[in-house]
Every structure is written in C-alpha cells, then in structure tokens.
Design a protein around this motif. Structure first.
Motif, PDB file in Angstrom:
ATOM      1  N   GLY A  38       0.827  -1.206   0.000  1.00 49.25           N
ATOM      2  CA  GLY A  38       0.000   0.000   0.000  1.00 49.25           C
ATOM      3  C   GLY A  38       0.861   1.256   0.000  1.00 49.25           C
ATOM      4  N   ASP A  39       0.269   2.342   0.388  1.00 50.47           N
ATOM      5  CA  ASP A  39       0.944   3.648   0.349  1.00 50.47           C
ATOM      6  C   ASP A  39       1.398   4.046   1.750  1.00 50.47           C
ATOM      7  OD1 ASP A  39       1.867   6.117  -0.278  1.00 50.47           O
ATOM      8  OD2 ASP A  39      -0.105   7.023  -0.595  1.00 50.47           O
ATOM      9  N   TYR A  40       2.696   3.817   2.052  1.00 55.11           N
ATOM     10  CA  TYR A  40       3.238   4.154   3.368  1.00 55.11           C
ATOM     11  C   TYR A  40       4.394   5.160   3.266  1.00 55.11           C
ATOM     12  CZ  TYR A  40       1.134  -0.440   4.202  1.00 55.11           C
ATOM     13  OH  TYR A  40       0.289  -1.505   4.243  1.00 55.11           O
ATOM     14  N   HIS A  41       4.392   5.977   2.226  1.00 62.00           N
ATOM     15  CA  HIS A  41       5.600   6.768   1.948  1.00 62.00           C
ATOM     16  C   HIS A  41       5.938   7.802   3.018  1.00 62.00           C
ATOM     17  CE1 HIS A  41       2.157   8.883   0.109  1.00 62.00           C
ATOM     18  NE2 HIS A  41       2.794   9.988   0.466  1.00 62.00           N
ATOM     19  N   ASN A  42       5.056   8.075   3.947  1.00 60.59           N
ATOM     20  CA  ASN A  42       5.361   9.056   4.997  1.00 60.59           C
ATOM     21  C   ASN A  42       5.528   8.424   6.373  1.00 60.59           C
ATOM     22  OD1 ASN A  42       5.384  11.329   3.386  1.00 60.59           O
ATOM     23  ND2 ASN A  42       3.175  11.597   3.504  1.00 60.59           N
ATOM     24  N   LEU A  43       5.830   7.136   6.409  1.00 57.13           N
ATOM     25  CA  LEU A  43       5.877   6.441   7.686  1.00 57.13           C
ATOM     26  C   LEU A  43       7.290   6.066   8.137  1.00 57.13           C
ATOM     27  CD1 LEU A  43       2.756   4.115   7.497  1.00 57.13           C
ATOM     28  CD2 LEU A  43       3.007   6.254   8.713  1.00 57.13           C
ATOM     29  N   GLY A  44       8.270   6.878   7.809  1.00 56.62           N
ATOM     30  CA  GLY A  44       9.628   6.650   8.330  1.00 56.62           C
ATOM     31  C   GLY A  44      10.212   5.323   7.869  1.00 56.62           C
ATOM     32  N   ASP A  45      10.197   4.309   8.748  1.00 61.73           N
ATOM     33  CA  ASP A  45      10.767   2.993   8.435  1.00 61.73           C
ATOM     34  C   ASP A  45      10.035   2.298   7.298  1.00 61.73           C
ATOM     35  OD1 ASP A  45      12.725   3.136  10.298  1.00 61.73           O
ATOM     36  OD2 ASP A  45      11.619   2.067  11.861  1.00 61.73           O
ATOM     37  N   ALA A  46       8.921   2.846   6.875  1.00 62.83           N
ATOM     38  CA  ALA A  46       8.123   2.193   5.838  1.00 62.83           C
ATOM     39  C   ALA A  46       8.882   2.048   4.530  1.00 62.83           C
ATOM     40  CB  ALA A  46       6.833   2.975   5.583  1.00 62.83           C
ATOM     41  N   VAL A  47       9.893   2.907   4.311  1.00 68.08           N
ATOM     42  CA  VAL A  47      10.657   2.797   3.076  1.00 68.08           C
ATOM     43  C   VAL A  47      11.290   1.429   2.951  1.00 68.08           C
ATOM     44  CG1 VAL A  47      12.811   3.698   4.062  1.00 68.08           C
ATOM     45  CG2 VAL A  47      12.352   3.975   1.621  1.00 68.08           C
ATOM     46  N   TRP A 122      -0.433   3.650  13.614  1.00 69.49           N
ATOM     47  CA  TRP A 122      -1.411   3.747  14.698  1.00 69.49           C
ATOM     48  C   TRP A 122      -1.307   5.085  15.422  1.00 69.49           C
ATOM     49  CZ3 TRP A 122      -5.749   1.695  16.194  1.00 69.49           C
ATOM     50  CH2 TRP A 122      -6.206   1.876  17.506  1.00 69.49           C
ATOM     51  N   GLU A 123      -0.087   5.550  15.626  1.00 72.52           N
ATOM     52  CA  GLU A 123       0.121   6.828  16.305  1.00 72.52           C
ATOM     53  C   GLU A 123      -0.426   8.000  15.484  1.00 72.52           C
ATOM     54  OE1 GLU A 123       4.283   7.096  16.980  1.00 72.52           O
ATOM     55  OE2 GLU A 123       4.337   5.460  18.464  1.00 72.52           O
ATOM     56  N   GLU A 124      -0.354   7.889  14.158  1.00 69.13           N
ATOM     57  CA  GLU A 124      -0.758   8.993  13.291  1.00 69.13           C
ATOM     58  C   GLU A 124      -2.189   8.859  12.770  1.00 69.13           C
ATOM     59  OE1 GLU A 124       2.067   9.544  10.189  1.00 69.13           O
ATOM     60  OE2 GLU A 124       3.708  10.049  11.557  1.00 69.13           O
ATOM     61  N   ARG A 125      -2.938   7.865  13.277  1.00 69.77           N
ATOM     62  CA  ARG A 125      -4.277   7.600  12.737  1.00 69.77           C
ATOM     63  C   ARG A 125      -5.239   8.776  12.940  1.00 69.77           C
ATOM     64  NH1 ARG A 125      -4.291   5.823  17.771  1.00 69.77           N
ATOM     65  NH2 ARG A 125      -6.223   5.875  18.994  1.00 69.77           N
ATOM     66  N   THR A 126      -5.055   9.553  14.026  1.00 71.74           N
ATOM     67  CA  THR A 126      -5.977  10.662  14.287  1.00 71.74           C
ATOM     68  C   THR A 126      -5.802  11.799  13.289  1.00 71.74           C
ATOM     69  OG1 THR A 126      -4.382  11.543  15.892  1.00 71.74           O
ATOM     70  CG2 THR A 126      -6.168  10.154  16.748  1.00 71.74           C
ATOM     71  N   ALA A 129      -5.760   8.933   8.875  1.00 70.24           N
ATOM     72  CA  ALA A 129      -6.234   7.569   9.095  1.00 70.24           C
ATOM     73  C   ALA A 129      -6.057   6.668   7.884  1.00 70.24           C
ATOM     74  CB  ALA A 129      -7.711   7.592   9.498  1.00 70.24           C
ATOM     75  N   ASP A 130      -5.728   7.238   6.707  1.00 73.71           N
ATOM     76  CA  ASP A 130      -5.673   6.406   5.504  1.00 73.71           C
ATOM     77  C   ASP A 130      -4.558   5.367   5.552  1.00 73.71           C
ATOM     78  OD1 ASP A 130      -3.950   8.566   5.437  1.00 73.71           O
ATOM     79  OD2 ASP A 130      -3.821   8.585   3.247  1.00 73.71           O
ATOM     80  N   PHE A 131      -3.468   5.660   6.281  1.00 71.18           N
ATOM     81  CA  PHE A 131      -2.392   4.677   6.400  1.00 71.18           C
ATOM     82  C   PHE A 131      -2.871   3.446   7.173  1.00 71.18           C
ATOM     83  CE2 PHE A 131       0.364   8.637   6.274  1.00 71.18           C
ATOM     84  CZ  PHE A 131       0.667   8.479   4.938  1.00 71.18           C
ATOM     85  N   ASP A 133      -5.975   2.589   7.675  1.00 69.19           N
ATOM     86  CA  ASP A 133      -7.055   1.962   6.904  1.00 69.19           C
ATOM     87  C   ASP A 133      -6.491   1.045   5.816  1.00 69.19           C
ATOM     88  OD1 ASP A 133      -9.054   3.159   8.348  1.00 69.19           O
ATOM     89  OD2 ASP A 133      -9.272   4.857   6.976  1.00 69.19           O
ATOM     90  N   ALA A 134      -5.408   1.496   5.169  1.00 73.18           N
ATOM     91  CA  ALA A 134      -4.784   0.685   4.119  1.00 73.18           C
ATOM     92  C   ALA A 134      -4.255  -0.624   4.698  1.00 73.18           C
ATOM     93  CB  ALA A 134      -3.648   1.459   3.459  1.00 73.18           C
ATOM     94  N   LEU A 135      -3.659  -0.553   5.876  1.00 69.70           N
ATOM     95  CA  LEU A 135      -3.164  -1.763   6.541  1.00 69.70           C
ATOM     96  C   LEU A 135      -4.314  -2.706   6.883  1.00 69.70           C
ATOM     97  CD1 LEU A 135      -0.536  -0.209   8.988  1.00 69.70           C
ATOM     98  CD2 LEU A 135      -0.040  -1.842   7.172  1.00 69.70           C
ATOM     99  N   GLN A 136      -5.385  -2.145   7.434  1.00 68.62           N
ATOM    100  CA  GLN A 136      -6.507  -2.965   7.879  1.00 68.62           C
ATOM    101  C   GLN A 136      -7.221  -3.638   6.717  1.00 68.62           C
ATOM    102  OE1 GLN A 136      -7.540  -0.522  11.999  1.00 68.62           O
ATOM    103  NE2 GLN A 136      -8.521   0.108  10.112  1.00 68.62           N
TER     104      GLN A 136
END
Length: 227
Positions: A38-47, A122-126, A129-131, A133-136
């Motif tokens: 999915g699209d995790y490009h702003n999640l640090g370690d996600a790269v 999870w920390e940034e869901r508020t 939330a799309d990150f 949601d994409a995981l779920q």
C-alpha cells in the motif's frame, strides 16, 4: 560447429529461457508484494517495506535482459555476446548471493522494522487515518493489537476493520492485530525470497558455466575456420 558445441548452444538457450521465466516471476512477485504494502511513503521505516519488492522487480528485469542477451548470443553464435552474457551473469550472481546472505542474517531486524510501521501508522491515525485503513484492508486486521485498541481509545472500530466494510455484524470484525499480521506476512515472505534467490543463483551458475563453454567453443571454431 561440432555436435558438442551445438548441444551446449541449445542447452544454454533452454537455460536462458528458464532464467527469463524466473525473471518474469520475480517481477510479478515483487509487484504483488508492492501492491500488498500500500501507500506508506510518509511512515519513516516504511521505506524498508518497499525496498524488497522494488528490488525484486529491478532484479527480475535485469535477469530478463541478461537472459535475452544469452539467448541471442547462443542462437547467433556470437563470441562477443556470449562472453558479455557470461560476465554479466557472474556479476549478477555474486551480487544476488551477497544480497541473499545479508537478508538471511538481517531477517529479524527487517521483520521488526515492519512492526514499527504499524506502530507509526497507529500513532498517526488521528491526523491521517488512511495509512491505518490501508493496513486494515490489506491485511484484514483491526487496530495495532486488535479491535480492543479502538475501544480503549473510546472509539468504535472503523468500517475498514470489518469484512465488506460492514461492522453491524460482530462476526465481521477482524480480530487479529495489524502489527502481528504485518510481521507474520514478512516473516513468511522472507523465507520464500531467500530460497527463491538461492534457486535462481543455482540456475545462473549453470548458465554461466555453459556460457563460458559456448564462448570458448565459438572462438576456437572461428580460429580453425581462418586456417
């Protein structure tokens, strides 16, 4: 050319056809993994999550191109193309072997970093939330550790936590947490990646040996033809 050289030529052609198929499979496998992430490009370690599938796609493309070069060199009986193919295959083989060994040794750190992606989402869901949601949706999971994560935060599980986005039926709610799902997913896929890499290394080694034999036979044949 003699019978032995002709046999080597056609065996090399078959091996390169097999390598081409492996290259295509690596591209497809890498694309499927990338689609699952999915699209995790702003999640640090996600790269790191995207490095493996992108690497597989690039590697599969290189294997496909080198295999094409080997097929052309064998059919055209070109010493230059056959030797170039052999050298390129040797470099690729060594690089792949180093990569497989590194991934083998560093597997647990990589799997743990995948868990950190879920923590960050999870920390940034508020705020975004799309990150989460994409995981779920992608892993059919709910919350970081389970649907109770939402309840302890005084919120109801979103529709992405439920089968067909229908949370009106309790049995539709996913009970697995996304962190464990993510880590299990990459732990299982890492085994496939490692052994698939070793199989491709074995195939490439055989192709390298036959490529060198063919190039040497072509050179000797052309030398004798000039006398």
């Amino acid at each position: 050319m003699d019978c032995g050289t002709s046999m080597v030529k056609y065996i090399l052609f078959l091996f390169n056809t097999l390598c081409s198929i492996c290259g295509i499979l690596l591209i497809v496998f890498g694309t499927l993994l990338l689609n699952n992430i999915g699209d995790y490009h702003n999640l640090g370690d996600a790269v790191k999550a995207q490095q493996i599938p992108v690497g597989l796609i690039v590697f599969g493309s290189v294997v496909l191109l080198i295999s094409f070069l080997g097929c052309c060199g064998a059919i055209r009986e070109s010493y230059c193309m056959s030797m170039t193919y052999s050298v390129a295959l040797l470099v690729l083989l060594i690089a792949q072997l180093v990569g497989v060994v590194y991934f083998w040794v560093d597997k647990q750190n990589f799997v743990n970093s995948m868990g950190k992606i879920v923590d960050k989402a999870w920390e940034e869901r508020t705020s975004r939330a799309d990150f989460m949601d994409a995981l779920q949706v992608g892993f059919k999971c709910c919350g970081k550790s389970g649907p109770t994560d939402y309840l302890t935060s005084f919120a109801l599980p979103p529709s992405t936590c439920c089968e067909k986005n229908d949370c009106s039926v309790p049995s539709n709610i996913y009970i697995s947490g996304c962190k464990q799902k993510m880590m299990d997913f990459w732990s299982g896929k890492s085994e496939v990646i490692k052994f698939a890499g070793l199989v491709v290394v074995g195939i490439e080694l055989v192709g390298f040996i036959f490529g060198c034999c063919l190039a040497n036979n072509i050179r000797n044949y052309k030398r004798r033809a000039t006398y």
